[in-house]
Design a protein around this motif. Sequence first.
Motif, PDB file in Angstrom:
ATOM      1  N   UNK A 140      43.879  55.741  49.770  1.00 41.91           N
ATOM      2  CA  UNK A 140      42.685  56.498  49.195  1.00 41.91           C
ATOM      3  C   UNK A 140      41.828  55.641  48.227  1.00 41.91           C
ATOM      4  N   UNK A 141      41.102  56.485  47.573  1.00 45.32           N
ATOM      5  CA  UNK A 141      40.110  55.416  46.850  1.00 45.32           C
ATOM      6  C   UNK A 141      40.751  55.229  45.376  1.00 45.32           C
ATOM      7  N   UNK A 142      40.564  53.758  45.099  1.00 38.69           N
ATOM      8  CA  UNK A 142      40.972  53.312  43.965  1.00 38.69           C
ATOM      9  C   UNK A 142      39.863  52.129  43.330  1.00 38.69           C
ATOM     10  N   UNK A 143      40.325  51.735  42.091  1.00 37.33           N
ATOM     11  CA  UNK A 143      39.211  50.663  41.585  1.00 37.33           C
ATOM     12  C   UNK A 143      40.026  49.466  41.151  1.00 37.33           C
ATOM     13  N   UNK A 144      39.526  48.252  41.239  1.00 40.62           N
ATOM     14  CA  UNK A 144      40.034  47.175  40.901  1.00 40.62           C
ATOM     15  C   UNK A 144      38.993  46.419  39.998  1.00 40.62           C
ATOM     16  N   UNK A 145      39.728  45.538  38.974  1.00 41.46           N
ATOM     17  CA  UNK A 145      38.703  44.376  38.371  1.00 41.46           C
ATOM     18  C   UNK A 145      39.914  43.295  38.221  1.00 41.46           C
ATOM     19  N   UNK A 146      39.029  42.254  38.949  1.00 42.38           N
ATOM     20  CA  UNK A 146      39.986  41.031  39.141  1.00 42.38           C
ATOM     21  C   UNK A 146      40.222  40.206  37.862  1.00 42.38           C
ATOM     22  N   UNK A 147      41.396  39.892  37.822  1.00 38.10           N
ATOM     23  CA  UNK A 147      41.931  38.839  36.636  1.00 38.10           C
ATOM     24  C   UNK A 147      42.136  37.574  37.125  1.00 38.10           C
ATOM     25  N   UNK A 148      42.718  37.115  38.372  1.00 36.11           N
ATOM     26  CA  UNK A 148      42.978  36.088  38.940  1.00 36.11           C
ATOM     27  C   UNK A 148      42.725  35.837  40.393  1.00 36.11           C
ATOM     28  N   UNK A 149      42.058  35.016  40.975  1.00 32.78           N
ATOM     29  CA  UNK A 149      42.133  34.492  42.390  1.00 32.78           C
ATOM     30  C   UNK A 149      41.613  33.356  42.510  1.00 32.78           C
ATOM     31  N   UNK A 150      42.087  32.474  43.188  1.00 33.40           N
ATOM     32  CA  UNK A 150      43.639  32.567  43.856  1.00 33.40           C
ATOM     33  C   UNK A 150      44.526  32.611  42.986  1.00 33.40           C
ATOM     34  N   UNK A 151      45.893  32.644  43.351  1.00 34.97           N
ATOM     35  CA  UNK A 151      47.030  32.665  42.464  1.00 34.97           C
ATOM     36  C   UNK A 151      47.657  31.291  42.716  1.00 34.97           C
TER      37      UNK A 151
END
Length: 169
Positions: free
Chosen positions: A105-116
Motif C-alpha cells: 500500500x501507500x507509504x513514504x520514504x526519506x533517503x538517508x543513504x544510497x548506495x550502501x
Amino acid sequence: MEQRVAALVDFYRRVQTERMQGVPILNLALSVEAVGFRRAETPEDAPEPEHEPVAEGVLITPWFMSLVRLPLALQPHGNRVARKFVRDFGSEGFEFIGAHDDAVGYHETCALFSPMDGFATQAQAVETALASLALVRPELAKEVVKASEPVPARRAFFMARRNGPGATP
C-alpha cells in the motif's frame, strides 16, 4: 503494526531478488531489515491523510537506507506517489516522498543513504540506523550503544536532510 512492517520487509526482499540482481549498487553484505519501527503520535487536528496512524522507523536494504512512514492500514496510492511532503518524524521535520505497491500500500520514504557501499556489515548498518533514530527520538539516546568507529560524516549527512533541500538550520 507488526504485520504491516513485515509486509514492508517482505516487499523489499522481493524487490531485491526479482529486480535488483546484478545491479552494481547492491551491497551483498547487507540484507533487508526494519529497525526501530513504532507507532507515531499523530495530532488530532492534522489534515487528512496525515491523521491516519502510521508506524515510523528505518528500512535498511542492500541498496538504500531510509526513514519510512507506513500507514497502519493498507491505503491506496491516492495520487501521492512521487509527491513530496514535509512530515514530522520524532522531534524533526523531514521531506518524504510517496511510494506505493499493492502488497504494502501507500507509504513514504526519506533517503538517508544510497548506495550502501559505505557499510561493511549488517551490524554497522543497524547501528547507524539506531543512531539516526536516536537523533530524532531523544528517549532512544540512552539505549544506543556508541559506534566502535566514529561516523561524523553520516551524522552530518542525516542532519542536513532534516528539513529538506534548501532548508535553513
